[in-house]
Structure formats: structure tokens, C-alpha cells
Design an enzyme around this catalytic site. Structure first.
Site, PDB file in Angstrom:
ATOM      1  N   GLY A  12     -18.859 -63.776 -62.657  1.00  0.00           N
ATOM      2  CA  GLY A  12     -20.038 -62.908 -62.653  1.00  0.00           C
ATOM      3  C   GLY A  12     -20.638 -62.865 -61.261  1.00  0.00           C
ATOM      4  O   GLY A  12     -20.614 -63.874 -60.537  1.00  0.00           O
ATOM      5  N   GLY A  14     -23.629 -60.564 -60.504  1.00  0.00           N
ATOM      6  CA  GLY A  14     -24.839 -59.733 -60.487  1.00  0.00           C
ATOM      7  C   GLY A  14     -25.913 -60.422 -59.659  1.00  0.00           C
ATOM      8  O   GLY A  14     -25.614 -61.244 -58.773  1.00  0.00           O
ATOM      9  N   ASN A  15     -27.149 -60.123 -59.962  1.00  0.00           N
ATOM     10  CA  ASN A  15     -28.288 -60.663 -59.228  1.00  0.00           C
ATOM     11  C   ASN A  15     -28.326 -62.196 -59.308  1.00  0.00           C
ATOM     12  O   ASN A  15     -28.450 -62.896 -58.296  1.00  0.00           O
ATOM     13  CB  ASN A  15     -29.542 -60.046 -59.863  1.00  0.00           C
ATOM     14  CG  ASN A  15     -30.806 -60.205 -59.061  1.00  0.00           C
ATOM     15  OD1 ASN A  15     -31.843 -60.537 -59.612  1.00  0.00           O
ATOM     16  ND2 ASN A  15     -30.756 -59.983 -57.777  1.00  0.00           N
ATOM     17  N   TRP A  16     -28.134 -62.723 -60.513  1.00  0.00           N
ATOM     18  CA  TRP A  16     -28.173 -64.186 -60.709  1.00  0.00           C
ATOM     19  C   TRP A  16     -26.839 -64.809 -60.305  1.00  0.00           C
ATOM     20  O   TRP A  16     -26.797 -65.853 -59.666  1.00  0.00           O
ATOM     21  CB  TRP A  16     -28.523 -64.484 -62.159  1.00  0.00           C
ATOM     22  CG  TRP A  16     -28.879 -65.893 -62.546  1.00  0.00           C
ATOM     23  CD1 TRP A  16     -28.552 -66.503 -63.722  1.00  0.00           C
ATOM     24  CD2 TRP A  16     -29.689 -66.855 -61.828  1.00  0.00           C
ATOM     25  NE1 TRP A  16     -29.082 -67.777 -63.774  1.00  0.00           N
ATOM     26  CE2 TRP A  16     -29.784 -68.016 -62.634  1.00  0.00           C
ATOM     27  CE3 TRP A  16     -30.314 -66.860 -60.588  1.00  0.00           C
ATOM     28  CZ2 TRP A  16     -30.486 -69.163 -62.231  1.00  0.00           C
ATOM     29  CZ3 TRP A  16     -31.014 -68.006 -60.183  1.00  0.00           C
ATOM     30  CH2 TRP A  16     -31.096 -69.128 -60.986  1.00  0.00           C
ATOM     31  N   ALA A 156     -34.082 -64.407 -59.960  1.00  0.00           N
ATOM     32  CA  ALA A 156     -32.994 -64.634 -59.001  1.00  0.00           C
ATOM     33  C   ALA A 156     -33.417 -64.405 -57.551  1.00  0.00           C
ATOM     34  O   ALA A 156     -33.114 -65.233 -56.682  1.00  0.00           O
ATOM     35  CB  ALA A 156     -31.812 -63.745 -59.359  1.00  0.00           C
ATOM     36  N   LYS A 207     -37.134 -65.792 -74.934  1.00  0.00           N
ATOM     37  CA  LYS A 207     -38.268 -65.482 -74.042  1.00  0.00           C
ATOM     38  C   LYS A 207     -38.206 -64.039 -73.545  1.00  0.00           C
ATOM     39  O   LYS A 207     -39.235 -63.440 -73.247  1.00  0.00           O
ATOM     40  CB  LYS A 207     -38.357 -66.488 -72.902  1.00  0.00           C
ATOM     41  CG  LYS A 207     -37.127 -66.538 -71.984  1.00  0.00           C
ATOM     42  CD  LYS A 207     -37.259 -65.732 -70.740  1.00  0.00           C
ATOM     43  CE  LYS A 207     -35.914 -65.521 -70.081  1.00  0.00           C
ATOM     44  NZ  LYS A 207     -35.960 -64.924 -68.768  1.00  0.00           N
ATOM     45  N   ARG A 271     -37.626 -58.294 -65.049  1.00  0.00           N
ATOM     46  CA  ARG A 271     -37.257 -56.886 -65.258  1.00  0.00           C
ATOM     47  C   ARG A 271     -37.553 -56.410 -66.680  1.00  0.00           C
ATOM     48  O   ARG A 271     -37.817 -55.237 -66.903  1.00  0.00           O
ATOM     49  CB  ARG A 271     -35.786 -56.673 -64.906  1.00  0.00           C
ATOM     50  CG  ARG A 271     -34.824 -57.523 -65.703  1.00  0.00           C
ATOM     51  CD  ARG A 271     -33.355 -57.274 -65.329  1.00  0.00           C
ATOM     52  NE  ARG A 271     -32.854 -58.210 -64.356  1.00  0.00           N
ATOM     53  CZ  ARG A 271     -31.564 -58.587 -64.269  1.00  0.00           C
ATOM     54  NH1 ARG A 271     -30.670 -58.111 -65.083  1.00  0.00           N
ATOM     55  NH2 ARG A 271     -31.170 -59.436 -63.372  1.00  0.00           N
TER      56      ARG A 271
HETATM   57  N1  LIG Z   1     -31.354 -61.929 -62.508  1.00  0.00           N
HETATM   58  C1  LIG Z   1     -32.135 -62.951 -62.848  1.00  0.00           C
HETATM   59  O1  LIG Z   1     -33.225 -63.120 -62.306  1.00  0.00           O
HETATM   60  C2  LIG Z   1     -31.644 -63.928 -63.889  1.00  0.00           C
HETATM   61  C3  LIG Z   1     -32.225 -65.197 -63.918  1.00  0.00           C
HETATM   62  C4  LIG Z   1     -31.797 -66.106 -64.860  1.00  0.00           C
HETATM   63  C5  LIG Z   1     -30.806 -65.748 -65.774  1.00  0.00           C
HETATM   64  N2  LIG Z   1     -30.258 -64.511 -65.719  1.00  0.00           N
HETATM   65  C6  LIG Z   1     -29.196 -64.190 -66.686  1.00  0.00           C
HETATM   66  O2  LIG Z   1     -27.953 -64.184 -65.995  1.00  0.00           O
HETATM   67  C7  LIG Z   1     -27.056 -63.293 -66.674  1.00  0.00           C
HETATM   68  C8  LIG Z   1     -26.398 -62.424 -65.629  1.00  0.00           C
HETATM   69  O3  LIG Z   1     -27.374 -61.587 -65.060  1.00  0.00           O
HETATM   70  P1  LIG Z   1     -27.334 -61.079 -63.542  1.00  0.00           P
HETATM   71  O4  LIG Z   1     -28.752 -60.926 -63.133  1.00  0.00           O
HETATM   72  O5  LIG Z   1     -26.448 -61.919 -62.701  1.00  0.00           O
HETATM   73  O6  LIG Z   1     -26.603 -59.642 -63.700  1.00  0.00           O
HETATM   74  P2  LIG Z   1     -27.200 -58.199 -63.326  1.00  0.00           P
HETATM   75  O7  LIG Z   1     -27.927 -57.643 -64.492  1.00  0.00           O
HETATM   76  O8  LIG Z   1     -27.890 -58.263 -62.001  1.00  0.00           O
HETATM   77  O9  LIG Z   1     -25.904 -57.335 -63.038  1.00  0.00           O
HETATM   78  C9  LIG Z   1     -25.060 -56.800 -64.001  1.00  0.00           C
HETATM   79  C10 LIG Z   1     -23.677 -57.367 -63.750  1.00  0.00           C
HETATM   80  O10 LIG Z   1     -22.816 -56.961 -64.803  1.00  0.00           O
HETATM   81  C11 LIG Z   1     -21.580 -56.534 -64.224  1.00  0.00           C
HETATM   82  N3  LIG Z   1     -20.895 -55.642 -65.145  1.00  0.00           N
HETATM   83  C12 LIG Z   1     -21.175 -54.353 -65.435  1.00  0.00           C
HETATM   84  N4  LIG Z   1     -20.302 -53.896 -66.360  1.00  0.00           N
HETATM   85  C13 LIG Z   1     -19.485 -54.922 -66.665  1.00  0.00           C
HETATM   86  C14 LIG Z   1     -18.394 -55.088 -67.549  1.00  0.00           C
HETATM   87  N5  LIG Z   1     -17.978 -54.098 -68.323  1.00  0.00           N
HETATM   88  N6  LIG Z   1     -17.778 -56.303 -67.604  1.00  0.00           N
HETATM   89  C15 LIG Z   1     -18.187 -57.346 -66.840  1.00  0.00           C
HETATM   90  N7  LIG Z   1     -19.230 -57.251 -65.981  1.00  0.00           N
HETATM   91  C16 LIG Z   1     -19.857 -56.052 -65.895  1.00  0.00           C
HETATM   92  C17 LIG Z   1     -22.008 -55.876 -62.926  1.00  0.00           C
HETATM   93  O11 LIG Z   1     -20.930 -55.779 -62.036  1.00  0.00           O
HETATM   94  C18 LIG Z   1     -23.051 -56.883 -62.446  1.00  0.00           C
HETATM   95  O12 LIG Z   1     -22.437 -57.967 -61.792  1.00  0.00           O
HETATM   96  C19 LIG Z   1     -27.887 -62.539 -67.716  1.00  0.00           C
HETATM   97  O13 LIG Z   1     -27.654 -63.085 -68.985  1.00  0.00           O
HETATM   98  C20 LIG Z   1     -29.324 -62.817 -67.295  1.00  0.00           C
HETATM   99  O14 LIG Z   1     -30.210 -62.843 -68.406  1.00  0.00           O
HETATM  100  C21 LIG Z   1     -30.646 -63.590 -64.782  1.00  0.00           C
END
Ligand SMILES: NC(=O)c1ccc[n+]([C@@H]2O[C@H](COP(=O)([O-])OP(=O)(O)OC[C@H]3O[C@@H](n4cnc5c(N)ncnc54)[C@H](O)[C@@H]3O)[C@@H](O)[C@H]2O)c1
Length: 351
Positions: A12, A14-16, A156, A207, A271
């Protein structure tokens, strides 16, 4: 455990996921106690005509999901999830929960039998027969390795910027928990280990539902007292859910970062709150706002509300969780946002 250096993979980006890559990459460089290279699975996409993996590997920055932060050069982006997971001893799984089942099924043949996973994902999984599972259970079922969790008050971008914060690691395996802590803890990101895995994960998912209610309250202009009531009643429902379905946890767990702290930060900064506020103010639906406001990031709260309602329906307990129910009904447009107040006014707390 053998003395060979352990290999870490991040599933993974994404942002986190990118934030975790920044922290783990720097820690590994500093301490030298893990294999230096970390493969990071990136769901490939094109950004201004360039592959995201190429951007990350050449410019050491995830320009889409974590712009403005350099990733250490030992983090190597890889678009093939099976290749990313191959030979890893520790899998840090940081995907939006919607993609966990499918992604894990793609990499399951490459998993080392001695590996373990850590889930950072917040949400539940509902299969086609409407059976609800924890995300860590899905990972465990798919990959056949232990899966622990990391949850906490962690927006994140703030973690990536290095402002002080903390998180809770849920693991009943002392040795594995120490490895996770060694990988992730920094001077500014402090880790507390607790042996309550399931409940820690459940709090992280629930939450986000309360954050949606907080966003509705903000969108309706109700002010700080109402929002505090939303947070308190939401917390009571979170505790009730855990007591009802995950008995045996330590009651102090709610005071950890994964409990009240994560709830507070997400009801003010996250968000889910932001999109829920816009939902009330603009009248647009949740999917449209997710696309317009989040630049590819995924919302968790509305889905988590739907997943929890499936869970509660299967147990015949929807009426005991009026705040969760109201959030789901409002997201589905079966209830006017202003009727959130009715759910608050008539909450079983006041009976
Ligand atoms: N961002 C935060 O602040 C934060 C903090 C703590 C926990 N989290 C949790 O971490 C987890 C990941 O969130 P994030 O913020 O890293 O992601 P994000 O929401 O920023 O990004 C979405 C991600 O999903 C990917 N994606 C899109 N379509 C896809 C597919 N079909 N298959 C696989 N990947 C695909 C994208 O490339 C991207 O990396 C979530 O469960 C979130 O709740 C996030």
C-alpha cells in the site's frame, strides 16, 4: 528467531502507506537491524503521463498521495503485489480496507510461512453472503500468517511532518510486537504495545463512523457543545459494541491512542469529518464528494457504517446503536441530516 536480517515489505502506498514507508525506511537505515531494501507495493497509475512507480523510484516522492515529503531511497516502489511480498518476513499492510481481500488473494502464494503481518487498515470486510469479518482476520485467512494491528490518533500528513504523536500496536506475541515497535517508533512517533488486538482494530474502524456524525454536526452549524455530545455518545456506542461483541478486553484500552485520542483527532481533523460536513452543505452525494475532494484517497466512515449495520442486523441489535444507524441512514439518504439531532435527543443514554 534466526539472526538473518529480516526483510520488510509495505503493501500500500496511499497517504498513510507512504508515511509509514518514510518512517520505516529511515528507521531501517538508522538502525541497520533489518534488510536495507523495502519493497512498497504501489497500485499503478499515471500521473501527468508518468507511472507513479517511476516517479517514486526516481524522485523519491509519492507526488500524488504524500506530496512534499521525500521517501528514503531504500523504499523501492513495485507495481506487482506478489513480487513486493515475496521473501518478506514482515508485511506492513496499509491499503484502504476495500482492497484488502483481493490484494491478499493475489499475493498469497508468495508468502513466507514464518512471516507475520501488521494491518494499518480501518474498516470491516463484508463478504457476498453479508458475513462481516475483521480486516486482520481476512489477512490471516488469506495469507495464513499471524496478523497484528497498529491504530492511533494519526493523521498521516502530520505524522509525515514529524509532529509528536502516538499509536497503539495490538499484539499478543511479545517478540513480534517488539520487532514492530523497533521498525516504527521514532522520537516523535511513540508506540504503546497492548495485547488486545481485535478490540484495538474495531475501535479504529468505528471511530470513522463517529467522525462522519461530527462532520454532519459541523455542516449543520451546531457548534462545539453538540459536537462534544456527538463524540461522547459515539464513544459510548464504540465501547458498547466492543463489550457486546469482543468481551474480555481491558477497559483501559479506550484510554489508549487507538481509543479516545483517535476519536478526537478524527472528529476534528480527518477526511471523513470534512467530507461529511460538505455532504450537508452542498447536498452532493458521498461518492461525488470523495472524488471531488480527496484526489484518489478513500473515505472509510460511510462504508464502515454500512458494514457495522450488516453486523448489527445479523445480531438483531441495530436499535441499540442509534448514532451508528443514523449515520448510515443519512449517508444513504434515507434520513435528512438534520434528523441526526433526533438520534441524539432520544439516545438510550437518556432513558
Ligand atoms: N491517511 C491517514 O491519515 C490514515 C491514518 C491512519 C490510518 N489510515 C488507514 O490506512 C488505510 C490506507 O489509507 P491511505 O491513507 O494510505 O490510502 P489513501 O486513501 O490515501 O489512498 C488510496 C490508496 O488506494 C490505492 N488503490 C486505489 N485503487 C486500488 C485498488 N483497486 N487496489 C489496491 N489499491 C488501490 C491507491 O493507489 C492509493 O494508494 C486506510 O484503511 C485508512 O483508514 C489512514
Amino acid at each position: 528467531m534466526s539472526d538473518k536480517l529480516k526483510r520488510v515489505a509495505i503493501i500500500g502506498s496511499g497517504n498513510w502507506g507512504s508515511t509509514i514507508a518514510k518512517i520505516v525506511g529511515n528507521n531501517i537505515k538508522k538502525f541497520g537491524t533489518f534488510e536495507n531494501e523495502i519493497k512498497m507495493y504501489v497500485y499503478e497509475e499515471m500521473i501527468d503521463g508518468k507511472k507513479l512507480t517511476d516517479i517514486i523510484n526516481q524522485e523519491h516522492e509519492n507526488k500524488k498521495y504524500l506530496p512534499g515529503h521525500k521517501l528514503p531511497d531504500n523504499v523501492v516502489a513495485c507495481a506487482d503485489v506478489a513480487e513486493s511480498a515475496k521473501d518478506a518476513d514482515i508485511l506492513l499492510i496499509v491499503l484502504p480496507h476495500q482492497f484488502i481481500e483481493r490484494t491478499c488473494s493475489t499475493m498469497k502464494d508468495q508468502i513466507k510461512r514464518t512471516a507475520f503481518a501488521v494491518s494499518f487498515s480501518k474498516g470491516f470486510y463484508v463478504n457476498k453472503d453479508k458475513k462481516v469479518e475483521l480486516i486482520s482476520a481476512v489477512i490471516n485467512r488469506q495469507l495464513d500468517i499471524p496478523c497484528y494491528v497498529l491504530m492511533g490518533a494519526n493523521i498521516a500528513n502530520e505524522v509525515a511532518a514529524g509532529t509528536f504523536c502516538e499509536a497503539t500496536v495490538g499484539s499478543r506475541n511479545y517478540e513480534h510486537a517488539q520487532l514492530i515497535k523497533g521498525l516504527i517508533q521514532t522520537d516523535e512517533f511513540r508506540i504503546v504495545i497492548k495485547p488486545d488486538t481485535e478490540v484495538i482494530e474495531v475501535l479504529g474502524a468505528l471511530k470513522n463512523i463517529v467522525a462522519v456524525a461530527a462532520g454532519f454536526s459541523d455542516g449543520l452549524g451546531f457548534g462545539d457543545n453538540t459536537k462534544a455530545a456527538v463524540i461522547r455518545l459515539g464513544l459510548k456506542e464504540m465501547v458498547k459494541f466492543c463489550e457486546e461483541f469482543f468481551p474480555g478486553h481491558h477497559p483501559q484500552i479506550f484510554l489508549e491512542s487507538c481509543g479516545v485520542a483517535d476519536l478526537v483527532t478524527t472528529c476534528y481533523g480527518g477526511r471523513n469529518r470534512r467530507v461529511a460536513e460538505a455532504f450537508v452543505k452542498t447536498g452532493k452525494d458521498i461518492k461525488t464528494l470523495e472524488e471531488e475532494m480527496l484526489n484518489g484517497q478513500k473515505l472509510q466512515g460511510p462504508d464502515a457504517a454500512a458494514e457495522v449495520m450488516e453486523w448489527l442486523k445479523s445480531k438483531g441489535q441495530t436499535n441499540k446503536f442509534p448514532l451508528f444507524s443514523a449515520v448510515h441512514d443519512i449517508c444513504e439518504r434515507r434520513l435528512e441530516p438534520k434528523l441526526l439531532l433526533e438520534a441524539l435527543r432520544h439516545h438510550p443514554e437518556y432513558w
